[in-house]
Design a protein around this motif. Structure first.
Motif, mmCIF file in Angstrom:
data_model
loop_
_atom_site.group_PDB
_atom_site.id
_atom_site.type_symbol
_atom_site.label_atom_id
_atom_site.label_comp_id
_atom_site.label_asym_id
_atom_site.label_seq_id
_atom_site.Cartn_x
_atom_site.Cartn_y
_atom_site.Cartn_z
ATOM 1 N N ASP A 123 4.215 -0.499 -10.295
ATOM 2 C CA ASP A 123 3.034 -1.129 -9.696
ATOM 3 C C ASP A 123 2.791 -2.558 -10.178
ATOM 4 O OD1 ASP A 123 2.670 1.231 -8.328
ATOM 5 O OD2 ASP A 123 0.814 1.806 -9.376
ATOM 6 N N LEU B 211 2.572 1.507 -3.800
ATOM 7 C CA LEU B 211 1.805 1.639 -5.037
ATOM 8 C C LEU B 211 1.592 3.115 -5.379
ATOM 9 C CD1 LEU B 211 -0.883 -1.159 -4.595
ATOM 10 C CD2 LEU B 211 0.935 -1.102 -6.319
ATOM 11 N N SER C 233 -4.204 0.896 -4.561
ATOM 12 C CA SER C 233 -3.981 0.895 -3.107
ATOM 13 C C SER C 233 -5.263 0.632 -2.343
ATOM 14 C CB SER C 233 -3.383 2.233 -2.650
ATOM 15 O OG SER C 233 -2.081 2.387 -3.139
ATOM 16 N N GLU D 129 -5.889 -2.431 0.141
ATOM 17 C CA GLU D 129 -6.310 -2.179 1.520
ATOM 18 C C GLU D 129 -7.510 -3.050 1.885
ATOM 19 O OE1 GLU D 129 -7.110 -1.001 5.346
ATOM 20 O OE2 GLU D 129 -5.247 -0.814 4.215
ATOM 21 N N ILE E 14 0.837 -1.201 0.000
ATOM 22 C CA ILE E 14 0.000 0.000 0.000
ATOM 23 C C ILE E 14 0.873 1.253 0.000
ATOM 24 C CG2 ILE E 14 -1.654 1.337 1.382
ATOM 25 C CD1 ILE E 14 -2.778 -1.514 2.249
#
Length: 149
Positions: free
Chosen positions: A93, A36, A42, A46, A33
Motif C-alpha cells: 500500500d 489497496l 481505499s 475513493e 482502489i
C-alpha cells in the motif's frame, strides 16, 4: 513523466487536455482502489476519485461553452499512470500511494499552469484554482500516508 498540460496556446486545447488528464487520473484512482489492501485507505482514495469526477464534469461543461473537443476516455498516458500503480502493487500500500503521489504531480502542475493561462476567464480561473487546491490536498495526503506506512 512531466506534463505539458497548461502550456497550450488557447483555452480549447487546454480544456481538451485537462479532460484527457482527468480521465487518466480517474483510471489510476480506480486501479489504486482495486489494489489497496487497507479498506480505510481505499475509502479515502475513493473520495479523491469523486473529486476528479467532479473536475471532469466541470471541464465537460467548459468544453461545451468554448467549443473544445471533449474526449470520452484517456489517452496513452493512462497506461503509464495505471502501469505505475500495477508495479507498485508488488510492494504494498505504501508504494501504491507513493506512485499515486507522482501521478498527482502532473495534475498539480497542469492546474497551476491553467490558473495562469491568459485565455482563462474569471469563472474558469476560479475552477482551475479550486481543482489545484484539491490536487495539492490529494498529493499531500498520499505522501504523508505513504511515509507513515
Amino acid at each position: 513523466m512531466a506534463t505539458t498540460v497548461g502550456t497550450e496556446d488557447n483555452i480549447r486545447d487546454l480544456v481538451r487536455n485537462l479532460i484527457l488528464l482527468e480521465h487518466d487520473a480517474i483510471a489510476a484512482y480506480e486501479s489504486t482502489i482495486e489494489r489497496l489492501s487497507d479498506a480505510t485507505l481505499s475509502q479515502q482514495v475513493e473520495a479523491f476519485r469523486r473529486d476528479h469526477l467532479q473536475h471532469l464534469e466541470v471541464l465537460q461543461e467548459m468544453a461545451a461553452e468554448t467549443g473544445a473537443e471533449a474526449p470520452q476516455e484517456g489517452d496513452m498516458k493512462q497506461m503509464l499512470t495505471t502501469g505505475k500503480i500495477a508495479l507498485a502493487d508488488l510492494f504494498g500500500d505504501g508504494a501504491i500511494l507513493k506512485a499515486m503521489a507522482t501521478n498527482e504531480n502532473d495534475t498539480v502542475t497542469a492546474y497551476e499552469r491553467a490558473s495562469a493561462h491568459p485565455d482563462a476567464i474569471e469563472k474558469s480561473r476560479a475552477f482551475f484554482q479550486k481543482a489545484l487546491a484539491d490536487e495539492q490536498r490529494h498529493r499531500e495526503w498520499m505522501v504523508r500516508t505513504s511515509e507513515a506506512l
